[in-house]
Design an enzyme around this catalytic site. Structure first.
Site, PDB file in Angstrom:
ATOM      1  N   GLU A  17       0.855  -1.191   0.000  1.00 38.55           N
ATOM      2  CA  GLU A  17       0.000   0.000   0.000  1.00 38.55           C
ATOM      3  C   GLU A  17       0.894   1.246   0.000  1.00 38.55           C
ATOM      4  OE1 GLU A  17      -3.404   0.492   2.835  1.00 38.55           O
ATOM      5  OE2 GLU A  17      -2.329   2.327   3.377  1.00 38.55           O
ATOM      6  N   THR A  48      -3.961   4.775  -1.545  1.00 43.33           N
ATOM      7  CA  THR A  48      -5.007   5.250  -0.636  1.00 43.33           C
ATOM      8  C   THR A  48      -5.732   6.455  -1.221  1.00 43.33           C
ATOM      9  OG1 THR A  48      -3.559   6.736   0.592  1.00 43.33           O
ATOM     10  CG2 THR A  48      -3.710   4.464   1.393  1.00 43.33           C
ATOM     11  N   TYR A  49      -6.876   6.757  -0.597  1.00 47.10           N
ATOM     12  CA  TYR A  49      -7.757   7.836  -1.047  1.00 47.10           C
ATOM     13  C   TYR A  49      -7.931   8.773   0.130  1.00 47.10           C
ATOM     14  CZ  TYR A  49     -12.028   9.742  -3.233  1.00 47.10           C
ATOM     15  OH  TYR A  49     -12.971  10.545  -3.809  1.00 47.10           O
ATOM     16  N   HIS A  78      -8.048   2.776  -3.564  1.00 45.19           N
ATOM     17  CA  HIS A  78      -8.962   2.830  -2.434  1.00 45.19           C
ATOM     18  C   HIS A  78     -10.018   3.867  -2.801  1.00 45.19           C
ATOM     19  CE1 HIS A  78      -5.764   1.405   0.723  1.00 45.19           C
ATOM     20  NE2 HIS A  78      -5.539   0.879  -0.461  1.00 45.19           N
ATOM     21  N   ARG A 108     -15.955   2.788   3.541  1.00 47.52           N
ATOM     22  CA  ARG A 108     -16.841   3.870   3.969  1.00 47.52           C
ATOM     23  C   ARG A 108     -16.057   5.157   4.173  1.00 47.52           C
ATOM     24  NH1 ARG A 108     -18.845   4.318   9.989  1.00 47.52           N
ATOM     25  NH2 ARG A 108     -16.677   5.035  10.064  1.00 47.52           N
ATOM     26  N   ALA A 126     -19.760   0.608   3.795  1.00 50.39           N
ATOM     27  CA  ALA A 126     -18.973   0.122   2.646  1.00 50.39           C
ATOM     28  C   ALA A 126     -19.789  -0.875   1.822  1.00 50.39           C
ATOM     29  CB  ALA A 126     -17.682  -0.522   3.145  1.00 50.39           C
ATOM     30  N   TYR A 146     -11.143  -5.994  10.123  1.00 47.02           N
ATOM     31  CA  TYR A 146     -10.510  -5.505  11.354  1.00 47.02           C
ATOM     32  C   TYR A 146     -10.310  -6.664  12.325  1.00 47.02           C
ATOM     33  CZ  TYR A 146     -11.900  -1.286   9.070  1.00 47.02           C
ATOM     34  OH  TYR A 146     -12.026  -0.300   8.122  1.00 47.02           O
TER      35      TYR A 146
HETATM   36  P1  FAD Z   1     -17.785  -0.203   7.029  1.00 50.09           P
HETATM   37  O1  FAD Z   1     -17.607  -1.557   6.471  1.00 50.09           O
HETATM   38  O2  FAD Z   1     -18.965   0.569   6.561  1.00 50.09           O
HETATM   39  O3  FAD Z   1     -17.801  -0.337   8.614  1.00 50.09           O
HETATM   40  C1  FAD Z   1     -17.800   0.802   9.467  1.00 50.09           C
HETATM   41  C2  FAD Z   1     -18.523   0.466  10.757  1.00 50.09           C
HETATM   42  O4  FAD Z   1     -19.919   0.259  10.479  1.00 50.09           O
HETATM   43  C3  FAD Z   1     -18.046  -0.825  11.422  1.00 50.09           C
HETATM   44  O5  FAD Z   1     -18.107  -0.649  12.801  1.00 50.09           O
HETATM   45  C4  FAD Z   1     -19.046  -1.877  10.960  1.00 50.09           C
HETATM   46  O6  FAD Z   1     -19.189  -2.942  11.899  1.00 50.09           O
HETATM   47  C5  FAD Z   1     -20.319  -1.051  10.847  1.00 50.09           C
HETATM   48  N1  FAD Z   1     -21.208  -1.530   9.774  1.00 50.09           N
HETATM   49  C6  FAD Z   1     -20.835  -1.920   8.527  1.00 50.09           C
HETATM   50  N2  FAD Z   1     -21.931  -2.276   7.807  1.00 50.09           N
HETATM   51  C7  FAD Z   1     -23.000  -2.102   8.631  1.00 50.09           C
HETATM   52  C8  FAD Z   1     -24.398  -2.306   8.462  1.00 50.09           C
HETATM   53  N3  FAD Z   1     -24.916  -2.723   7.305  1.00 50.09           N
HETATM   54  N4  FAD Z   1     -25.226  -2.007   9.528  1.00 50.09           N
HETATM   55  C9  FAD Z   1     -24.712  -1.552  10.698  1.00 50.09           C
HETATM   56  N5  FAD Z   1     -23.373  -1.358  10.911  1.00 50.09           N
HETATM   57  C10 FAD Z   1     -22.544  -1.620   9.880  1.00 50.09           C
HETATM   58  N6  FAD Z   1      -9.703   5.443   4.938  1.00 50.09           N
HETATM   59  C11 FAD Z   1      -9.558   6.446   4.017  1.00 50.09           C
HETATM   60  O7  FAD Z   1     -10.125   7.545   4.200  1.00 50.09           O
HETATM   61  N7  FAD Z   1      -8.798   6.280   2.881  1.00 50.09           N
HETATM   62  C12 FAD Z   1      -8.172   5.102   2.610  1.00 50.09           C
HETATM   63  O8  FAD Z   1      -7.500   4.979   1.588  1.00 50.09           O
HETATM   64  C13 FAD Z   1      -8.291   4.021   3.551  1.00 50.09           C
HETATM   65  N8  FAD Z   1      -7.700   2.830   3.329  1.00 50.09           N
HETATM   66  C14 FAD Z   1      -7.878   1.794   4.215  1.00 50.09           C
HETATM   67  C15 FAD Z   1      -7.306   0.538   3.945  1.00 50.09           C
HETATM   68  C16 FAD Z   1      -7.482  -0.533   4.815  1.00 50.09           C
HETATM   69  C17 FAD Z   1      -6.857  -1.888   4.478  1.00 50.09           C
HETATM   70  C18 FAD Z   1      -8.241  -0.360   6.006  1.00 50.09           C
HETATM   71  C19 FAD Z   1      -8.421  -1.499   6.982  1.00 50.09           C
HETATM   72  C20 FAD Z   1      -8.815   0.881   6.301  1.00 50.09           C
HETATM   73  C21 FAD Z   1      -8.656   1.957   5.403  1.00 50.09           C
HETATM   74  N9  FAD Z   1      -9.228   3.221   5.639  1.00 50.09           N
HETATM   75  C22 FAD Z   1      -9.090   4.245   4.722  1.00 50.09           C
HETATM   76  C23 FAD Z   1      -9.950   3.472   6.890  1.00 50.09           C
HETATM   77  C24 FAD Z   1     -11.466   3.187   6.791  1.00 50.09           C
HETATM   78  O9  FAD Z   1     -12.052   4.144   5.929  1.00 50.09           O
HETATM   79  C25 FAD Z   1     -12.035   3.291   8.215  1.00 50.09           C
HETATM   80  O10 FAD Z   1     -11.573   2.230   8.991  1.00 50.09           O
HETATM   81  C26 FAD Z   1     -13.536   3.440   8.332  1.00 50.09           C
HETATM   82  O11 FAD Z   1     -13.837   3.828   9.676  1.00 50.09           O
HETATM   83  C27 FAD Z   1     -14.365   2.190   8.055  1.00 50.09           C
HETATM   84  O12 FAD Z   1     -14.349   1.854   6.745  1.00 50.09           O
HETATM   85  P2  FAD Z   1     -15.039   0.463   6.272  1.00 50.09           P
HETATM   86  O13 FAD Z   1     -14.988   0.457   4.810  1.00 50.09           O
HETATM   87  O14 FAD Z   1     -14.468  -0.682   6.993  1.00 50.09           O
HETATM   88  O15 FAD Z   1     -16.544   0.742   6.785  1.00 50.09           O
END
Ligand code: FAD
Length: 296
Positions: A17, A48-49, A78, A108, A126, A146
């Site tokens: 990454e 990353t974004y 991303h 997300r 997401a 996570y």
């Molecule tokens: P989600 O999957 O939407 O989850 C977020 C929270 O909502 C979690 O607690 C989950 O349990 C809950 N949830 C999910 N779906 C539901 C549902 N249907 N109903 C109720 N609750 C739900 N951030 C950036 O800004 N730019 C990047 O480039 C970036 N790259 C990353 C790369 C990796 C490998 C990782 C692990 C994280 C990255 N992040 C990045 C951070 C990420 O955006 C944050 O961790 C964010 O808080 C959650 O994103 P997510 O896509 O996991 O969200």
């Protein structure tokens, strides 16, 4: 190699990454990083974004295009949805298609008080973005996971239920948050598999190269620190060179243990440091896929 192929025949993936240069830096500065990474032959490099990034900012997609066209390495972007509307995502999908980028880590994103606009309401999670991207083209979609639970989740089990929603929506590959405790990773993996999540999961490894960077990351993502790790930090925290070397050694040790326990892949957070990535790649390359030597 296409993302769908990198784990065939029991192959362990090794992916990187990187992040785009800061706003006031020209995009060309990324060449220094990429020149240093290219010889390490990662299976893909993801870019990353920016938190609160907008559809008008094409840096991530531009760099992914450079990775593929100039360096001949598969790239992934991303993409976050909290601050993007459906129309913004449509535009980004078009930009990706124009650049021949097929791989997306759909996220997300985090709430950012400094974002240029209020969160848009089209995508709450997401999984909503993943389902939408599936309708927009033939993208290979990844999701984030996570090992110690997402910070907002009430429990690891609830987070894994939500992770399953991402896979059901169309994610065919997962990249994990950084962690320092391999046992925690394998506990998570067991629960994810028991919940019916069968897609490949790459383990996210962040080499600790300074006390400040690691403290920032741990505050942000809540990773737990094994005693072996905190002892190392305490011993070397006043010696920048020593802590960097100890951090690299810790990451190598972690990766070797993960590979020998059958992990699907290693996703290395390079922090744009070719030196650190090279040290780890050199140590890991001989043990990565010995059964496929000569066929890769
Ligand atoms: P989600 O999957 O939407 O989850 C977020 C929270 O909502 C979690 O607690 C989950 O349990 C809950 N949830 C999910 N779906 C539901 C549902 N249907 N109903 C109720 N609750 C739900 N951030 C950036 O800004 N730019 C990047 O480039 C970036 N790259 C990353 C790369 C990796 C490998 C990782 C692990 C994280 C990255 N992040 C990045 C951070 C990420 O955006 C944050 O961790 C964010 O808080 C959650 O994103 P997510 O896509 O996991 O969200």
């Amino acid at each position: 190699m296409k993302l769908s192929e990198i784990m065939q025949n029991g192959r362990t993936a090794f992916t990187f990454e990187i992040f785009p240069p800061k706003k006031d830096m020209p995009i060309d500065t990324i060449y220094n990083t990429l020149d240093g990474l290219k010889g390490l032959k990662p299976d893909f490099i993801s870019v990353t974004y920016g938190a609160g990034g907008s559809a008008a900012d094409t840096k991530t997609a531009d760099i992914a295009q450079i990775i593929q066209e100039k360096y001949g390495i598969e790239a992934a972007v991303h993409l976050t949805c909290l601050y993007n509307s459906r129309e913004d995502i449509d535009l980004i999908c078009e930009q990706l298609k124009e650049r021949n980028i097929n791989n997306i880590l759909a996220l997300r994103g985090d709430f950012n008080p400094k974002a240029s606009c209020e969160p848009k309401k089209d995508f709450l999670h997401a999984s909503d973005l993943i389902a939408y991207l599936k309708t927009k083209g033939d993208f290979h979609i990844m999701g984030a996971c996570y090992p110690e639970g997402h910070q907002e989740a009430v429990s690891l089990e609830a987070d894994i239920d939500n992770l399953k929603r991402k896979v059901d929506a169309g994610a065919t590959h997962l990249l994990s948050q950084l962690f320092f405790d391999n046992d925690a990773y394998f506990r998570f993996l067991e629960k994810a598999r028991a919940a019916g999540i069968t897609v490949p999961i790459e383990a996210g490894i962040m080499p600790c190269t300074s006390k400040a960077s690691i403290e920032r990351m741990v505050t942000m993502c809540g990773a737990s620190l094994p005693a072996k790790f905190t002892r190392m930090m305490a011993r070397y925290e006043s010696y920048p060179e020593a802590i960097k070397e100890a951090g690299i050694a810790y990451a190598i040790d972690q990766v070797i243990d993960l590979i020998s326990r059958g992990v699907d892949g290693i996703h290395l957070y390079t922090m744009n440091s070719p030196y650190v990535a090279k040290r780890i790649s050199d140590a890991v390359a001989p043990i990565l896929n010995p059964h496929l030597k000569g066929t890769d």
